[in-house]
Design a protein around this motif. Structure first.
Motif, PDB file in Angstrom:
ATOM      1  N   MET A 150       6.325  -6.825  29.461  1.00 19.04           N
ATOM      2  CA  MET A 150       7.216  -8.090  29.801  1.00 19.04           C
ATOM      3  C   MET A 150       6.420  -9.228  29.008  1.00 19.04           C
ATOM      4  O   MET A 150       6.825  -9.990  28.187  1.00 19.04           O
ATOM      5  CB  MET A 150       7.540  -8.459  31.132  1.00 19.04           C
ATOM      6  CG  MET A 150       8.560  -7.772  31.747  1.00 19.04           C
ATOM      7  SD  MET A 150       9.068  -8.273  33.356  1.00 19.04           S
ATOM      8  CE  MET A 150      10.088  -6.957  34.049  1.00 19.04           C
ATOM      9  N   CYS A 151       5.305  -9.567  29.178  1.00 20.21           N
ATOM     10  CA  CYS A 151       4.495 -10.698  28.767  1.00 20.21           C
ATOM     11  C   CYS A 151       4.474 -10.640  27.262  1.00 20.21           C
ATOM     12  O   CYS A 151       4.844 -11.766  26.574  1.00 20.21           O
ATOM     13  CB  CYS A 151       2.868 -10.873  29.111  1.00 20.21           C
ATOM     14  SG  CYS A 151       2.862 -11.295  30.997  1.00 20.21           S
ATOM     15  N   LEU A 152       4.272  -9.390  26.540  1.00 19.11           N
ATOM     16  CA  LEU A 152       4.408  -9.373  25.283  1.00 19.11           C
ATOM     17  C   LEU A 152       5.654  -9.519  24.572  1.00 19.11           C
ATOM     18  O   LEU A 152       5.784 -10.432  23.587  1.00 19.11           O
ATOM     19  CB  LEU A 152       3.688  -7.875  24.863  1.00 19.11           C
ATOM     20  CG  LEU A 152       2.245  -7.469  25.286  1.00 19.11           C
ATOM     21  CD1 LEU A 152       2.351  -6.072  24.414  1.00 19.11           C
ATOM     22  CD2 LEU A 152       1.359  -8.591  24.923  1.00 19.11           C
ATOM     23  N   CYS A 158       9.593 -15.886  22.388  1.00 15.87           N
ATOM     24  CA  CYS A 158       9.483 -17.358  22.404  1.00 15.87           C
ATOM     25  C   CYS A 158       8.731 -17.925  21.207  1.00 15.87           C
ATOM     26  O   CYS A 158       9.381 -18.907  20.665  1.00 15.87           O
ATOM     27  CB  CYS A 158       8.512 -17.764  23.551  1.00 15.87           C
ATOM     28  SG  CYS A 158       7.843 -19.448  23.564  1.00 15.87           S
ATOM     29  N   THR A 159       8.027 -17.205  20.525  1.00 19.80           N
ATOM     30  CA  THR A 159       7.351 -17.898  19.331  1.00 19.80           C
ATOM     31  C   THR A 159       8.035 -17.329  18.021  1.00 19.80           C
ATOM     32  O   THR A 159       7.867 -18.128  16.797  1.00 19.80           O
ATOM     33  CB  THR A 159       5.930 -17.323  19.080  1.00 19.80           C
ATOM     34  OG1 THR A 159       5.866 -15.783  19.200  1.00 19.80           O
ATOM     35  CG2 THR A 159       5.209 -17.924  20.470  1.00 19.80           C
ATOM     36  N   GLY A 160       8.904 -16.222  18.045  1.00 20.18           N
ATOM     37  CA  GLY A 160       9.121 -15.724  16.802  1.00 20.18           C
ATOM     38  C   GLY A 160       8.034 -15.048  15.940  1.00 20.18           C
ATOM     39  O   GLY A 160       8.321 -14.521  14.708  1.00 20.18           O
ATOM     40  N   ARG A 161       6.928 -14.931  16.529  1.00 23.97           N
ATOM     41  CA  ARG A 161       6.092 -14.068  16.013  1.00 23.97           C
ATOM     42  C   ARG A 161       5.536 -12.856  16.447  1.00 23.97           C
ATOM     43  O   ARG A 161       6.037 -12.625  17.671  1.00 23.97           O
ATOM     44  CB  ARG A 161       4.685 -15.140  15.742  1.00 23.97           C
ATOM     45  CG  ARG A 161       5.004 -16.354  14.908  1.00 23.97           C
ATOM     46  CD  ARG A 161       3.690 -17.085  14.657  1.00 23.97           C
ATOM     47  NE  ARG A 161       2.975 -17.617  16.081  1.00 23.97           N
ATOM     48  CZ  ARG A 161       2.971 -18.691  16.715  1.00 23.97           C
ATOM     49  NH1 ARG A 161       4.094 -19.467  16.089  1.00 23.97           N
ATOM     50  NH2 ARG A 161       2.491 -18.930  17.653  1.00 23.97           N
ATOM     51  N   THR A 162       4.782 -11.962  16.090  1.00 26.20           N
ATOM     52  CA  THR A 162       4.657 -10.622  16.473  1.00 26.20           C
ATOM     53  C   THR A 162       3.219 -10.137  16.865  1.00 26.20           C
ATOM     54  O   THR A 162       2.925  -9.458  17.609  1.00 26.20           O
ATOM     55  CB  THR A 162       5.232  -9.443  15.568  1.00 26.20           C
ATOM     56  OG1 THR A 162       4.519  -9.522  14.266  1.00 26.20           O
ATOM     57  CG2 THR A 162       6.882  -9.665  15.380  1.00 26.20           C
ATOM     58  N   GLU A 163       2.200 -10.877  16.223  1.00 23.91           N
ATOM     59  CA  GLU A 163       0.846 -10.048  16.638  1.00 23.91           C
ATOM     60  C   GLU A 163      -0.040 -10.587  17.674  1.00 23.91           C
ATOM     61  O   GLU A 163       0.552 -11.737  18.205  1.00 23.91           O
ATOM     62  CB  GLU A 163       0.095 -10.623  15.111  1.00 23.91           C
ATOM     63  CG  GLU A 163       0.685  -9.918  13.872  1.00 23.91           C
ATOM     64  CD  GLU A 163      -0.194 -10.478  12.619  1.00 23.91           C
ATOM     65  OE1 GLU A 163      -0.848  -9.637  11.896  1.00 23.91           O
ATOM     66  OE2 GLU A 163      -0.096 -11.694  12.193  1.00 23.91           O
ATOM     67  N   ILE A 164      -0.777  -9.972  18.155  1.00 26.54           N
ATOM     68  CA  ILE A 164      -1.344  -9.985  19.380  1.00 26.54           C
ATOM     69  C   ILE A 164      -2.828 -10.249  19.290  1.00 26.54           C
ATOM     70  O   ILE A 164      -3.303  -8.990  18.625  1.00 26.54           O
ATOM     71  CB  ILE A 164      -0.597  -9.313  20.530  1.00 26.54           C
ATOM     72  CG1 ILE A 164       0.793  -9.178  20.760  1.00 26.54           C
ATOM     73  CG2 ILE A 164      -1.456  -9.521  22.031  1.00 26.54           C
ATOM     74  CD1 ILE A 164       1.478 -10.471  21.224  1.00 26.54           C
ATOM     75  N   ALA A 176       3.441   2.353  26.596  1.00 24.73           N
ATOM     76  CA  ALA A 176       3.271   2.494  25.064  1.00 24.73           C
ATOM     77  C   ALA A 176       2.733   0.970  24.615  1.00 24.73           C
ATOM     78  O   ALA A 176       1.827   1.029  23.662  1.00 24.73           O
ATOM     79  CB  ALA A 176       4.615   2.803  24.445  1.00 24.73           C
ATOM     80  N   GLY A 177       3.704   0.016  24.928  1.00 21.68           N
ATOM     81  CA  GLY A 177       3.129  -1.269  24.346  1.00 21.68           C
ATOM     82  C   GLY A 177       1.757  -1.751  24.799  1.00 21.68           C
ATOM     83  O   GLY A 177       0.954  -2.247  23.773  1.00 21.68           O
ATOM     84  N   VAL A 178       1.484  -1.717  25.948  1.00 18.09           N
ATOM     85  CA  VAL A 178       0.274  -2.404  26.463  1.00 18.09           C
ATOM     86  C   VAL A 178      -0.916  -1.409  26.050  1.00 18.09           C
ATOM     87  O   VAL A 178      -2.033  -1.711  26.136  1.00 18.09           O
ATOM     88  CB  VAL A 178       0.117  -2.899  27.990  1.00 18.09           C
ATOM     89  CG1 VAL A 178       1.231  -3.945  28.081  1.00 18.09           C
ATOM     90  CG2 VAL A 178       0.686  -1.653  28.585  1.00 18.09           C
ATOM     91  N   ALA A 244       0.373 -14.333  20.900  1.00 15.27           N
ATOM     92  CA  ALA A 244      -0.145 -14.534  22.018  1.00 15.27           C
ATOM     93  C   ALA A 244      -1.476 -13.992  21.838  1.00 15.27           C
ATOM     94  O   ALA A 244      -2.114 -13.372  21.235  1.00 15.27           O
ATOM     95  CB  ALA A 244       0.547 -13.768  23.295  1.00 15.27           C
ATOM     96  N   VAL A 245      -2.453 -14.547  22.896  1.00 16.97           N
ATOM     97  CA  VAL A 245      -3.653 -14.005  23.185  1.00 16.97           C
ATOM     98  C   VAL A 245      -3.642 -13.446  24.617  1.00 16.97           C
ATOM     99  O   VAL A 245      -3.184 -14.281  25.504  1.00 16.97           O
ATOM    100  CB  VAL A 245      -4.891 -15.058  23.150  1.00 16.97           C
ATOM    101  CG1 VAL A 245      -6.147 -14.484  23.880  1.00 16.97           C
ATOM    102  CG2 VAL A 245      -5.077 -15.434  21.463  1.00 16.97           C
ATOM    103  N   ILE A 246      -3.875 -12.137  24.882  1.00 15.99           N
ATOM    104  CA  ILE A 246      -4.118 -12.053  26.415  1.00 15.99           C
ATOM    105  C   ILE A 246      -5.229 -11.514  26.568  1.00 15.99           C
ATOM    106  O   ILE A 246      -6.185 -11.029  26.175  1.00 15.99           O
ATOM    107  CB  ILE A 246      -3.039 -10.393  26.465  1.00 15.99           C
ATOM    108  CG1 ILE A 246      -3.086 -10.028  27.810  1.00 15.99           C
ATOM    109  CG2 ILE A 246      -3.632  -9.542  25.381  1.00 15.99           C
ATOM    110  CD1 ILE A 246      -1.911  -9.036  28.012  1.00 15.99           C
TER     111      ILE A 246
END
Length: 471
Positions: A150-152, A158-164, A176-178, A244-246
């Motif tokens: 959910m965080c990703l 929110c940002t309209g950007r995709t890279e993490i 899969a995502g995390v 984001a930075v996680i």
């Protein structure tokens, strides 16, 4: 003789939560005959993707407080808290009563409102770190992996950007995502790239500095500068600023690594200045584990998104994303249904967990007991040639075992498994972590007593010295 140690509030009540005779081994071998029969069925019927039964064969029958009983009647001190889950102890009588009473009224709510759900949201808003207090919205999930997904999703929306940007040694789940953010190759070897746009930076693992620096503060925080360069400079591999930075404020599976305060603050500040969502993954470190309600409070920063699980639900699976309203208010409506999340039974249990944490002052208890236990472990570090570093916050403590202190060559996995199994044989359940499996971690229920910690230390000390002779 150990130093005199202060008593905590409700100490007598807390003592009665655990089996008083722990540890107590009554079978000739562990696992005993009944446990062995159950394990035999596990090996025949369950998927081999299971981890624990193949590393530390062990069967749970009952558990109370900070202790466990197996089917043969052996009693163990629990130094795992079921992977940082049971902060208030196993099967706390008041938790059991809440489950019974709530189950008679309402359990499943199909991700729809209930009084308990609203009460929990209000409580999470009150205890949230920093500027989050009274300024958040909450999304419920079923597990830490769920919540991290959910965080990703929220950060990208929110940002309209995709890279993490994630960190080497990090663990954020196995869905899969995390899984794309999780760096242990054993969890994803042979799989295709699951999610594109993930970039890894070195974590502030000062004992094994990726930049070969001598240590903080002389290192000039090259690891934090690396993250800043990824975000602010061209030609680093990112197409745009990341969404984001996680970060785990204390790395869990990566080795119970405690970064310098300035590292976390530096990364957070760069995120704030560049409109990058700062995701604080507290699934393992949250809810008093490190001596604060949330580990990020040690660094005096306010995350944009807070990932919660494990100890929030304790004996019942509950997870959540707590996010600043400025983030959460940008999300599309009706876009994140989760059938079982936020059900009335889980919310009732979570509320009782938080109530017990407050009553027992588990943040203060973890801080003081952790300092006491760490002091003994530091003495062991000085006495032996194979304890490379003792580190931790509160009762989230890692002991890095090495073959040689000078070269820092990690202890072999074979010897680490031997140590974990011998601890089990002596009546202590504990687990390893770290990039090579070379870190012995101590994360007991926060209701563990000083007397039980003394027993654990004596067993661990003797076995470390025995291992030193073996190699």
């Amino acid at each position: 003789m150990r130093e005199k140690f202060m008593e905590f509030p409700y100490e007598e009540e807390i003592r009665k939560l655990s089996y008083p005779e722990a540890p107590k081994i009554i079978t000739e071998t562990v696992p005993g005959p009944k446990a062995s029969e159950i394990l035999k069925k596990v090996y025949e019927l369950e998927t081999v993707t299971l981890l624990a039964p193949y590393i530390i064969p062990f069967v749970w029958q009952e558990a109370r407080g900070a202790t466990i009983m197996d089917p043969d009647g052996n009693i163990f001190i629990d130094m795992t808290a079921a992977i940082a889950v049971n902060a208030v102890g196993h099967s706390h009588p008041e938790i059991v009563e809440v489950i019974k009473s709530q189950a008679e009224k309402l359990m499943h709510t199909a991700d729809m409102p209930s009084p308990r759900r609203v009460e929990l949201i209000e409580e999470l808003s009150r205890i949230a770190p920093g500027e989050m207090k009274g300024n958040v919205r909450v999304a419920f999930a079923m597990s830490g992996s769920d919540a991290a997904e959910m965080c990703l999703k929220f950060a990208r929306w929110c940002t309209g950007r995709t890279e993490i940007i994630a960190f080497q040694g990090g663990y954020h789940g196995i869905t899969a995502g995390v899984l794309a953010l999780t760096t242990n190759p054993a969890y994803k070897r042979g799989l295709p790239i699951l999610v594109p746009g993930i970039h890894f930076a070195p974590y502030a693992y000062c004992y094994r500095c990726a930049f070969k620096q001598k240590g903080y503060p002389d290192c000039d925080l090259q690891c934090a500068r690396y993250v800043e360069d990824l975000i602010t400079k061209p030609g680093t591999g990112l197409v745009d600023k990341p969404a984001a930075v996680i970060m785990e404020p204390v790395q869990g599976e990566g080795g119970y690594v405690v970064p310098p305060r300035d590292f976390v603050r530096w990364v957070w500040k760069v995120c704030r200045e560049n409109d990058v969502v700062f995701i604080d993954d507290e699934v393992q470190s949250g809810f008093c584990r490190t001596g604060k309600w949330f580990a990020v409070e040690h660094w005096d920063v306010t995350p944009d998104l807070l990932n919660l699980g494990k100890a929030l639900g304790g004996d019942f699976p509950v997870a959540a994303v707590v996010g600043l309203k400025k983030i959460m208010d940008k999300l599309p409506k009706a876009s994140q249904p989760v059938t079982f999340a936020g059900n009335a039974l889980g919310c009732a249990v979570a509320l009782k967990n938080i109530e017990l944490m407050k009553r027992y002052k588990l943040d203060e208890r973890a801080s003081k007991l952790g300092s006491y236990f760490m002091k003994m472990l530091k003495e062991l570090e000085d006495e032996t040639k194979i304890v490379g570093e003792v580190r931790g916050l509160g009762l989230m403590i890692g002991v890095e075992i090495v073959k040689d202190k000078r070269t820092k060559e990690p202890m072999s996995l074979e010897n680490m498994v031997w140590l974990a199994q011998r601890m089990r044989d002596k009546g202590v359940l504990a687990l390893m972590c770290g990039r090579w499996g070379q870190v012995f971690r101590f994360m007991p229920p926060l209701v563990i007593t000083k007397d039980l910690l003394d027993k654990v230390y004596e067993i661990f000390r003797d076995l470390v010295k025995e291992l030193e002779k073996r190699i």
